[in-house]
Write a protein that holds these residues in place. Structure first.
Motif, PDB file in Angstrom:
ATOM      1  N   ARG A   1       7.365  50.813 -37.893  1.00  0.00           N
ATOM      2  CA  ARG A   1       5.925  50.830 -38.433  1.00  0.00           C
ATOM      3  C   ARG A   1       5.523  49.630 -38.849  1.00  0.00           C
ATOM      4  O   ARG A   1       4.758  48.816 -38.370  1.00  0.00           O
ATOM      5  CB  ARG A   1       5.794  51.590 -39.508  1.00  0.00           C
ATOM      6  CG  ARG A   1       5.427  53.199 -39.157  1.00  0.00           C
ATOM      7  CD  ARG A   1       4.650  53.972 -40.075  1.00  0.00           C
ATOM      8  NE  ARG A   1       5.820  54.478 -41.304  1.00  0.00           N
ATOM      9  CZ  ARG A   1       6.617  55.139 -41.186  1.00  0.00           C
ATOM     10  NH1 ARG A   1       6.764  55.981 -40.230  1.00  0.00           N
ATOM     11  NH2 ARG A   1       7.554  55.331 -42.283  1.00  0.00           N
TER      12      ARG A   1
ATOM     13  N   SER B   1      19.763  55.030 -41.173  1.00  0.00           N
ATOM     14  CA  SER B   1      19.156  56.258 -40.843  1.00  0.00           C
ATOM     15  C   SER B   1      18.177  56.168 -39.902  1.00  0.00           C
ATOM     16  O   SER B   1      17.300  55.111 -39.769  1.00  0.00           O
ATOM     17  CB  SER B   1      18.983  57.043 -42.089  1.00  0.00           C
ATOM     18  OG  SER B   1      17.775  56.225 -42.692  1.00  0.00           O
ATOM     19  N   GLN B   2      17.525  57.273 -39.373  1.00  0.00           N
ATOM     20  CA  GLN B   2      16.492  57.764 -38.679  1.00  0.00           C
ATOM     21  C   GLN B   2      15.123  57.114 -39.385  1.00  0.00           C
ATOM     22  O   GLN B   2      14.488  56.436 -38.921  1.00  0.00           O
ATOM     23  CB  GLN B   2      16.313  58.910 -37.836  1.00  0.00           C
ATOM     24  CG  GLN B   2      15.490  58.940 -36.686  1.00  0.00           C
ATOM     25  CD  GLN B   2      15.897  58.133 -35.578  1.00  0.00           C
ATOM     26  OE1 GLN B   2      17.038  58.110 -35.030  1.00  0.00           O
ATOM     27  NE2 GLN B   2      14.848  57.089 -35.237  1.00  0.00           N
ATOM     28  N   SER B   3      15.288  57.761 -40.702  1.00  0.00           N
ATOM     29  CA  SER B   3      13.886  57.289 -41.308  1.00  0.00           C
ATOM     30  C   SER B   3      13.700  55.918 -41.699  1.00  0.00           C
ATOM     31  O   SER B   3      12.657  55.341 -41.637  1.00  0.00           O
ATOM     32  CB  SER B   3      14.118  58.129 -42.710  1.00  0.00           C
ATOM     33  OG  SER B   3      15.196  57.651 -43.569  1.00  0.00           O
ATOM     34  N   GLU B   4      14.822  55.147 -41.945  1.00  0.00           N
ATOM     35  CA  GLU B   4      14.799  53.509 -42.220  1.00  0.00           C
ATOM     36  C   GLU B   4      14.207  53.005 -40.866  1.00  0.00           C
ATOM     37  O   GLU B   4      13.620  52.028 -40.988  1.00  0.00           O
ATOM     38  CB  GLU B   4      15.977  53.234 -42.590  1.00  0.00           C
ATOM     39  CG  GLU B   4      16.316  53.409 -43.848  1.00  0.00           C
ATOM     40  CD  GLU B   4      17.510  52.839 -44.445  1.00  0.00           C
ATOM     41  OE1 GLU B   4      18.025  52.830 -45.726  1.00  0.00           O
ATOM     42  OE2 GLU B   4      18.480  52.051 -43.763  1.00  0.00           O
TER      43      GLU B   4
ATOM     44  N   GLU C   1      23.224  63.945 -35.815  1.00  0.00           N
ATOM     45  CA  GLU C   1      22.971  62.995 -36.764  1.00  0.00           C
ATOM     46  C   GLU C   1      23.311  61.489 -36.378  1.00  0.00           C
ATOM     47  O   GLU C   1      24.531  61.251 -36.011  1.00  0.00           O
ATOM     48  CB  GLU C   1      23.570  63.229 -37.913  1.00  0.00           C
ATOM     49  CG  GLU C   1      22.831  64.310 -38.786  1.00  0.00           C
ATOM     50  CD  GLU C   1      21.652  63.973 -39.218  1.00  0.00           C
ATOM     51  OE1 GLU C   1      21.458  62.976 -39.964  1.00  0.00           O
ATOM     52  OE2 GLU C   1      20.851  65.098 -38.879  1.00  0.00           O
TER      53      GLU C   1
ATOM     54  N   LEU D   1      13.550  47.273 -47.847  1.00  0.00           N
ATOM     55  CA  LEU D   1      14.469  48.168 -47.039  1.00  0.00           C
ATOM     56  C   LEU D   1      15.860  47.319 -47.028  1.00  0.00           C
ATOM     57  O   LEU D   1      15.585  45.829 -46.785  1.00  0.00           O
ATOM     58  CB  LEU D   1      13.670  48.198 -45.685  1.00  0.00           C
ATOM     59  CG  LEU D   1      14.826  48.812 -44.562  1.00  0.00           C
ATOM     60  CD1 LEU D   1      14.720  50.212 -44.883  1.00  0.00           C
ATOM     61  CD2 LEU D   1      14.304  48.512 -43.064  1.00  0.00           C
TER      62      LEU D   1
ATOM     63  N   ASP E   1      12.437  54.513 -38.745  1.00  0.00           N
ATOM     64  CA  ASP E   1      10.932  54.660 -38.423  1.00  0.00           C
ATOM     65  C   ASP E   1       9.982  53.748 -39.513  1.00  0.00           C
ATOM     66  O   ASP E   1       9.245  53.128 -38.907  1.00  0.00           O
ATOM     67  CB  ASP E   1      10.705  56.099 -38.976  1.00  0.00           C
ATOM     68  CG  ASP E   1      11.268  57.219 -37.982  1.00  0.00           C
ATOM     69  OD1 ASP E   1      11.685  56.793 -36.815  1.00  0.00           O
ATOM     70  OD2 ASP E   1      11.333  58.263 -38.448  1.00  0.00           O
ATOM     71  N   SER E   2      10.729  53.325 -40.633  1.00  0.00           N
ATOM     72  CA  SER E   2       9.630  52.350 -41.346  1.00  0.00           C
ATOM     73  C   SER E   2       9.618  51.371 -40.978  1.00  0.00           C
ATOM     74  O   SER E   2       8.835  50.345 -40.809  1.00  0.00           O
ATOM     75  CB  SER E   2      10.150  52.583 -42.904  1.00  0.00           C
ATOM     76  OG  SER E   2      11.450  51.882 -42.965  1.00  0.00           O
TER      77      SER E   2
END
Lengths: 318, 255
Positions: A283, A274-277, A235, A256, A279-280
């Motif tokens: 993009r 985080s990884q998801s943040e 993580e 964000l 990623d967005s």
């Protein structure tokens, strides 16, 4: 696969060890029931903070110390059986050698201790010098070599017997970045050849890159055995992104909330949690025609993981 | 056996490059050469004096080299942790000790051969002679040195080099005076009736059995049976001490 080959190359079951304190007033428990299995062809990281019992465990495996209790089997034999050591290579932490010998002489001595036939010994010595890049210093006395060279000599002597199991205690210690990469490649090649490796280290990234799984020892007990990612180390604690062509207003998408945003040398540096943040954010940047210079996930530090294990935190059952 | 020979070769290499060995060997050569000067200032018996000093020097410096180099044999391996690299190989602990013992034995043989050559280079021009008895005496010096080496090896597994050296020297001194000590004890001692005391005298190695220097000095022939007996006695003593060292070393753990 035969029954013999299914047998683990290394088995430690409830291994205990204590040492007498100075003046014999009491005993210090160093190992409190260590359980560890290394399968054939497996690369296992043996991780733990200083004083956790890693080196004591390795000494027991190599027959240099005796356990107070429990079972140890190296290639199916007890460590006191020297025949077991025919199939094992060992690199001690900060290997010490006779400083009046040269790398070639050390390897010749190691080959003789394995009682290799002369022709085989000569070839193994030459191959070992070549493999570890020691040819240039083959006839230089060890006292004139740097720590990095000595580490290479240590690795070469550990491999001279073409072992089935290689036990490495802090193999990256003292190596420069190039040397570390070469040793990583060497360990990876051992894995490809089907050699089992027990890698004791406190450097998480080495274990991550090389090991099929890790065993984490804390306070003389294995607190976790399994893939490193599941231990919590996979993580990311936070992710750093560096973006070119966008200012701090345009780089961050609406909604964000990054941990920090700043402009450095014309580049927008964003830290998200985080990884998801991440990623967005990626993009969004691409949509805005920005150019991503780098993405760096920052992992939880090993010390922090050990602290959690000490408290019974994220560490799983052995 | 190959492991034993490999360790012996390495021990030989280590000892022969040791500064202590160089210093003692050089000093021994100087002492033997100086016997030549003594010969000039002595009236008559010049050759005998050179032989006396020469043989005594060969023995004394042999013992000093055995103790000085030997006490560190095992201790240094443990202190410098080189033993981790050796014993993690398929080497039994007795093989390690035997290799160490034979390695130092080879060094002492070289020392003895070298010193014998130097001695004869001084002795023959002083009116000396080549004699089988001299070689018998030197051969038995080597046997004694091998016994001393075994004792040093035992102490090397038990104690620090200083303590081990001191105990080994004590062993050498008592070993050469045990006969005299027993005589005095029988004449004046209060414990002569004690069985333990007698057993102690009986069991303590008598190193005078290897001393044939006087025979060499006065050309008194030594029967080969005596030489063979002394060799057998020395071999048994050496074996006993090496076995004792092995028993201690087998139990040793390396922190």
């Amino acid at each position: 696969m035969s029954a013999a080959s299914e047998e683990p190359v290394l088995l430690l079951d409830d291994v205990r060890k204590s040492y007498r304190t100075p003046f014999g007033l009491g005993r210090i428990e160093v190992l409190r029931g260590v359980n560890l299995v290394v399968g054939r062809g497996e690369t296992v990281g043996f991780l733990g903070p200083n004083g956790a019992g890693k080196t004591t465990t390795l000494k027991i495996i190599m027959g240099l110390a005796r356990p107070d209790g429990g079972t140890v089997r190296v290639l199916g034999r007890p460590p006191s059986d020297r025949n077991a050591r025919h199939g094992v290579g060992f690199l001690p932490e900060q290997p010490y050698f006779y400083d009046y010998l040269t790398p070639r002489e050390i390897l010749e001595l190691a080959a003789a201790l394995f009682a290799l036939p002369s022709a085989v010994a000569r070839k193994r010595v030459a191959d070992g010098l070549e493999l570890l890049g020691l040819s240039r210093v083959r006839d230089t006395p060890l006292r004139k070599l740097s720590k990095g060279w000595l580490q290479r000599v240590g690795l070469a002597q550990a491999l001279i017997g073409a072992p089935e199991l290689v036990v490495l205690d802090e193999p990256m210690s003292g190596l420069d970045p190039v040397g570390r990469r070469e040793v990583r490649e060497l360990i990876a090649s051992l894995k490809n050849q089907g050699t089992s490796v027990l890698l004791s280290s406190h450097i998480l990234s080495d274990a991550e890159l090389l090991c099929d799984r890790v065993a984490v020892v804390v306070g003389g007990q294995i607190r976790y055995q399994g893939p490193l990612a599941r231990f919590g180390a996979g993580e990311a604690a936070f992710v750093d992104l560096v973006i070119d062509g966008l200012d701090s207003q345009r780089a961050v998408p609406p909604g964000l909330e990054p941990l920090s945003v700043e402009m450095r040398a014309g580049l927008c540096c964003v830290r998200v949690k985080s990884q998801s943040e991440a990623d967005s954010l990626l993009r969004h940047c691409l949509e805005q025609a920005g150019r991503v210079v780098s993405v760096t996930p920052n992992r939880v530090g090993l010390e922090e993981i050990f602290a959690q294990a000490l408290q019974g935190g994220s560490a799983g059952a052995p | 056996m190959r492991q034993v020979l490999a360790i012996a070769k390495n021990t030989f290499r280590e000892a022969i490059r040791d500064r202590i060995f160089h210093s003692l060997f050089a000093f021994a050569v100087v002492v033997v050469l100086s016997s030549l000067l003594l010969g000039y200032v002595t009236v008559g018996e010049r050759a005998r004096l050179v032989m006396n000093v020469g043989l005594a020097s060969i023995q004394l410096f042999g013992v000093l080299i055995a103790i000085a180099v030997g006490t560190g044999l095992v201790y240094k391996e443990m202190a410098k942790r080189t033993i981790f690299t050796l014993l993690s190989k398929p080497v039994a602990r007795y093989q390690f000790l035997l290799g160490k013992y034979l390695g130092l034995g080879a060094v002492l043989t070289v020392q003895l051969v070298g010193m014998t050559a130097v001695f004869h280079a001084v002795f023959l021009p002083s009116g000396g002679w080549v004699s089988v008895i001299t070689f018998q005496a030197i051969l038995l010096m080597l046997v004694e040195l091998m016994v001393i080496t075994a004792v040093v090896l035992l102490f090397s597994t038990l104690a620090s080099p200083f303590t081990g050296g001191l105990l080994s020297l004590l062993f050498f001194l008592i070993g050469h005076s045990i006969g005299e000590l027993q005589k005095y004890s029988d004449l004046y001692g209060k414990h002569t009736t004690s069985a333990l005391w007698k057993l102690g005298f009986a069991l303590f190695p008598d190193l005078e059995r290897f001393n044939f220097k006087e025979n060499a000095l006065y050309s008194i022939p030594v029967p080969w049976t005596h030489v063979a007996e002394a060799c057998l006695y020395g071999t048994l003593l050496s074996a006993a001490f090496v076995i004792a060292a092995t028993l201690v070393f087998e139990r040793r753990e390396f922190a």
